[in-house]
Scaffold this motif. Sequence first.
Motif, PDB file in Angstrom:
ATOM      1  N   VAL A  23       0.844  -1.195   0.000  1.00  0.00           N
ATOM      2  CA  VAL A  23       0.000   0.000   0.000  1.00  0.00           C
ATOM      3  C   VAL A  23       0.880   1.246   0.000  1.00  0.00           C
ATOM      4  CG1 VAL A  23      -1.703   1.309   1.319  1.00  0.00           C
ATOM      5  CG2 VAL A  23      -1.922  -1.168   1.139  1.00  0.00           C
ATOM      6  N   LEU A  24       1.948   1.231   0.803  1.00  0.00           N
ATOM      7  CA  LEU A  24       2.859   2.377   0.838  1.00  0.00           C
ATOM      8  C   LEU A  24       3.537   2.577  -0.511  1.00  0.00           C
ATOM      9  CD1 LEU A  24       4.504   1.966   4.366  1.00  0.00           C
ATOM     10  CD2 LEU A  24       2.653   3.497   3.674  1.00  0.00           C
ATOM     11  N   TRP A  25       3.839   1.456  -1.186  1.00  0.00           N
ATOM     12  CA  TRP A  25       4.447   1.577  -2.513  1.00  0.00           C
ATOM     13  C   TRP A  25       3.472   2.219  -3.490  1.00  0.00           C
ATOM     14  CZ3 TRP A  25       8.768   1.883  -4.967  1.00  0.00           C
ATOM     15  CH2 TRP A  25       9.933   1.406  -4.339  1.00  0.00           C
ATOM     16  N   TRP A  26       2.210   1.813  -3.430  1.00  0.00           N
ATOM     17  CA  TRP A  26       1.214   2.413  -4.338  1.00  0.00           C
ATOM     18  C   TRP A  26       1.053   3.896  -4.061  1.00  0.00           C
ATOM     19  CZ3 TRP A  26      -0.330   0.753  -8.742  1.00  0.00           C
ATOM     20  CH2 TRP A  26      -0.400  -0.616  -9.009  1.00  0.00           C
ATOM     21  N   ILE A  27       0.963   4.267  -2.786  1.00  0.00           N
ATOM     22  CA  ILE A  27       0.820   5.685  -2.432  1.00  0.00           C
ATOM     23  C   ILE A  27       2.043   6.468  -2.900  1.00  0.00           C
ATOM     24  CG2 ILE A  27       0.700   7.318  -0.498  1.00  0.00           C
ATOM     25  CD1 ILE A  27      -0.996   5.163   0.982  1.00  0.00           C
ATOM     26  N   GLY A  28       3.230   5.902  -2.638  1.00  0.00           N
ATOM     27  CA  GLY A  28       4.462   6.556  -3.068  1.00  0.00           C
ATOM     28  C   GLY A  28       4.518   6.723  -4.574  1.00  0.00           C
ATOM     29  N   TRP A  29       4.073   5.688  -5.287  1.00  0.00           N
ATOM     30  CA  TRP A  29       4.105   5.741  -6.753  1.00  0.00           C
ATOM     31  C   TRP A  29       3.147   6.820  -7.275  1.00  0.00           C
ATOM     32  CZ3 TRP A  29       0.863   4.665 -10.985  1.00  0.00           C
ATOM     33  CH2 TRP A  29       1.529   4.508 -12.203  1.00  0.00           C
ATOM     34  N   ILE A  30       1.970   6.896  -6.690  1.00  0.00           N
ATOM     35  CA  ILE A  30       0.995   7.906  -7.106  1.00  0.00           C
ATOM     36  C   ILE A  30       1.535   9.315  -6.829  1.00  0.00           C
ATOM     37  CG2 ILE A  30      -1.283   8.877  -6.581  1.00  0.00           C
ATOM     38  CD1 ILE A  30      -2.180   5.909  -6.099  1.00  0.00           C
ATOM     39  N   VAL A  31       2.139   9.508  -5.637  1.00  0.00           N
ATOM     40  CA  VAL A  31       2.715  10.814  -5.296  1.00  0.00           C
ATOM     41  C   VAL A  31       3.819  11.182  -6.281  1.00  0.00           C
ATOM     42  CG1 VAL A  31       4.089  12.052  -3.563  1.00  0.00           C
ATOM     43  CG2 VAL A  31       2.087  10.714  -2.856  1.00  0.00           C
ATOM     44  N   MET A  32       4.713  10.214  -6.579  1.00  0.00           N
ATOM     45  CA  MET A  32       5.807  10.490  -7.523  1.00  0.00           C
ATOM     46  C   MET A  32       5.274  10.788  -8.920  1.00  0.00           C
ATOM     47  SD  MET A  32       8.935   7.944  -6.453  1.00  0.00           S
ATOM     48  CE  MET A  32       7.970   6.452  -6.326  1.00  0.00           C
ATOM     49  N   THR A  33       4.187  10.115  -9.303  1.00  0.00           N
ATOM     50  CA  THR A  33       3.577  10.376 -10.615  1.00  0.00           C
ATOM     51  C   THR A  33       3.042  11.811 -10.695  1.00  0.00           C
ATOM     52  OG1 THR A  33       2.949   8.052 -10.811  1.00  0.00           O
ATOM     53  CG2 THR A  33       1.807   9.596 -12.236  1.00  0.00           C
ATOM     54  N   ILE A  34       2.398  12.259  -9.614  1.00  0.00           N
ATOM     55  CA  ILE A  34       1.864  13.629  -9.588  1.00  0.00           C
ATOM     56  C   ILE A  34       3.006  14.644  -9.583  1.00  0.00           C
ATOM     57  CG2 ILE A  34       0.561  15.279  -8.176  1.00  0.00           C
ATOM     58  CD1 ILE A  34      -1.160  12.816  -7.272  1.00  0.00           C
ATOM     59  N   VAL A  35       4.004  14.397  -8.731  1.00  0.00           N
ATOM     60  CA  VAL A  35       5.164  15.303  -8.666  1.00  0.00           C
ATOM     61  C   VAL A  35       5.865  15.349 -10.015  1.00  0.00           C
ATOM     62  CG1 VAL A  35       7.453  15.616  -7.632  1.00  0.00           C
ATOM     63  CG2 VAL A  35       5.487  15.062  -6.175  1.00  0.00           C
ATOM     64  N   ALA A  36       5.961  14.180 -10.674  1.00  0.00           N
ATOM     65  CA  ALA A  36       6.623  14.122 -11.980  1.00  0.00           C
ATOM     66  C   ALA A  36       5.883  14.945 -13.030  1.00  0.00           C
ATOM     67  CB  ALA A  36       6.733  12.666 -12.445  1.00  0.00           C
TER      68      ALA A  36
ATOM     69  N   ILE B 102       6.771  18.940 -12.037  1.00  0.00           N
ATOM     70  CA  ILE B 102       8.159  19.369 -12.315  1.00  0.00           C
ATOM     71  C   ILE B 102       8.285  19.918 -13.742  1.00  0.00           C
ATOM     72  CG2 ILE B 102      10.532  18.551 -12.627  1.00  0.00           C
ATOM     73  CD1 ILE B 102      10.071  16.734 -10.175  1.00  0.00           C
ATOM     74  N   PRO B 103       7.891  19.129 -14.792  1.00  0.00           N
ATOM     75  CA  PRO B 103       7.998  19.710 -16.138  1.00  0.00           C
ATOM     76  C   PRO B 103       7.032  20.880 -16.357  1.00  0.00           C
ATOM     77  CG  PRO B 103       6.969  17.540 -16.244  1.00  0.00           C
ATOM     78  CD  PRO B 103       7.458  17.731 -14.834  1.00  0.00           C
ATOM     79  N   CYS B 104       5.883  20.840 -15.668  1.00  0.00           N
ATOM     80  CA  CYS B 104       4.916  21.945 -15.793  1.00  0.00           C
ATOM     81  C   CYS B 104       5.576  23.254 -15.326  1.00  0.00           C
ATOM     82  CB  CYS B 104       3.682  21.624 -14.954  1.00  0.00           C
ATOM     83  SG  CYS B 104       2.346  22.801 -15.146  1.00  0.00           S
ATOM     84  N   TYR B 105       6.201  23.207 -14.161  1.00  0.00           N
ATOM     85  CA  TYR B 105       6.878  24.380 -13.626  1.00  0.00           C
ATOM     86  C   TYR B 105       8.079  24.757 -14.492  1.00  0.00           C
ATOM     87  CZ  TYR B 105       9.665  27.203 -10.392  1.00  0.00           C
ATOM     88  OH  TYR B 105      10.412  28.206  -9.833  1.00  0.00           O
ATOM     89  N   ALA B 106       8.890  23.753 -14.878  1.00  0.00           N
ATOM     90  CA  ALA B 106      10.108  24.028 -15.647  1.00  0.00           C
ATOM     91  C   ALA B 106       9.790  24.647 -17.007  1.00  0.00           C
ATOM     92  CB  ALA B 106      10.906  22.729 -15.824  1.00  0.00           C
ATOM     93  N   TRP B 107       8.811  24.071 -17.726  1.00  0.00           N
ATOM     94  CA  TRP B 107       8.489  24.607 -19.052  1.00  0.00           C
ATOM     95  C   TRP B 107       7.821  25.979 -18.973  1.00  0.00           C
ATOM     96  CZ3 TRP B 107      10.895  23.350 -23.143  1.00  0.00           C
ATOM     97  CH2 TRP B 107      11.374  22.056 -23.331  1.00  0.00           C
ATOM     98  N   THR B 108       7.064  26.227 -17.917  1.00  0.00           N
ATOM     99  CA  THR B 108       6.478  27.560 -17.734  1.00  0.00           C
ATOM    100  C   THR B 108       7.587  28.593 -17.570  1.00  0.00           C
ATOM    101  OG1 THR B 108       4.508  26.590 -16.723  1.00  0.00           O
ATOM    102  CG2 THR B 108       4.898  28.928 -16.311  1.00  0.00           C
ATOM    103  N   LYS B 109       8.639  28.234 -16.783  1.00  0.00           N
ATOM    104  CA  LYS B 109       9.789  29.127 -16.603  1.00  0.00           C
ATOM    105  C   LYS B 109      10.508  29.365 -17.933  1.00  0.00           C
ATOM    106  CE  LYS B 109      10.452  30.142 -12.162  1.00  0.00           C
ATOM    107  NZ  LYS B 109      10.562  31.533 -11.698  1.00  0.00           N
ATOM    108  N   VAL B 110      10.706  28.273 -18.696  1.00  0.00           N
ATOM    109  CA  VAL B 110      11.413  28.389 -19.978  1.00  0.00           C
ATOM    110  C   VAL B 110      10.643  29.305 -20.923  1.00  0.00           C
ATOM    111  CG1 VAL B 110      12.086  27.116 -22.065  1.00  0.00           C
ATOM    112  CG2 VAL B 110      12.612  26.184 -19.803  1.00  0.00           C
TER     113      VAL B 110
ATOM    114  N   PHE C  69       3.695  17.462 -21.368  1.00  0.00           N
ATOM    115  CA  PHE C  69       3.294  16.053 -21.351  1.00  0.00           C
ATOM    116  C   PHE C  69       4.377  15.140 -21.910  1.00  0.00           C
ATOM    117  CE2 PHE C  69      -0.848  17.786 -20.451  1.00  0.00           C
ATOM    118  CZ  PHE C  69      -1.414  16.806 -19.639  1.00  0.00           C
ATOM    119  N   GLY C  70       5.149  15.643 -22.879  1.00  0.00           N
ATOM    120  CA  GLY C  70       6.272  14.850 -23.392  1.00  0.00           C
ATOM    121  C   GLY C  70       7.312  14.602 -22.317  1.00  0.00           C
ATOM    122  N   SER C  71       7.643  15.653 -21.561  1.00  0.00           N
ATOM    123  CA  SER C  71       8.608  15.509 -20.459  1.00  0.00           C
ATOM    124  C   SER C  71       8.045  14.602 -19.359  1.00  0.00           C
ATOM    125  CB  SER C  71       8.940  16.881 -19.870  1.00  0.00           C
ATOM    126  OG  SER C  71       9.485  17.720 -20.849  1.00  0.00           O
TER     127      SER C  71
END
Length: 196
Positions: free
Chosen positions: A9-22, A25-33, A55-57
């Motif tokens: 269960v912790l792995w699933w929660i961690g995976w979902i959190v990392m998916t959202i964070v992932a 990160i590109p959303c913020y980075a590409w907005t800056k660019v 979405f590509g990133s």
Amino acid sequence: MSTSKEHPVLWWIGWIVMTIVAFFIPCYAWTKVFAHHSASMSQPGMPALWVTAVFGSWMLFLVPLIIVMYNKVDRAYEDARNARERLAKVLLVSRFPVKAITINEERLLLPKLLKKKLKRLPKTLKNGQLVSLELKDGRKIENVFVYGGEEIVGVYGRADFPFDARDAVKVDLTDPSHEPPVDYEKWLRLQATVAE
């Protein structure tokens, strides 16, 4: 589940959190660019370019996450399957208290070609098949109980185990119309030991 293993269960929660964070990160980075290059979202084609870049990133970030999660899920299913098989063997032993001898596991495992054949054939008993084996030397061994389509766990009407499963060249299911041998005193249970 043992304490040495991760909680799924912790792995699933961690995976979902990392998916959202992932995603962010590109959303913020590409907005800056885009902001750094003074690209206005009101310009034609800019929103589509920004969406494509984000979405590509994100997809590139997701590939390793998907691989890691696939490996975790695959290992969890394999562990669960092994646990079920071990439990089934224990139940089999406890329900049928017959004479047992210990044999090296390698002598009980059928050759690969015969395993493949048995995996395609129907089960004749719960969790296994009652078969006859033909050996390289021409001997035919009747009423052999094969567990999981690969391992001999019992033979009927014998006091010992005078052959090696690796010498089997042919396997046939026992005719299902015949009643299987049920005189437990005549069954010999084979318990596998792993060679060191």
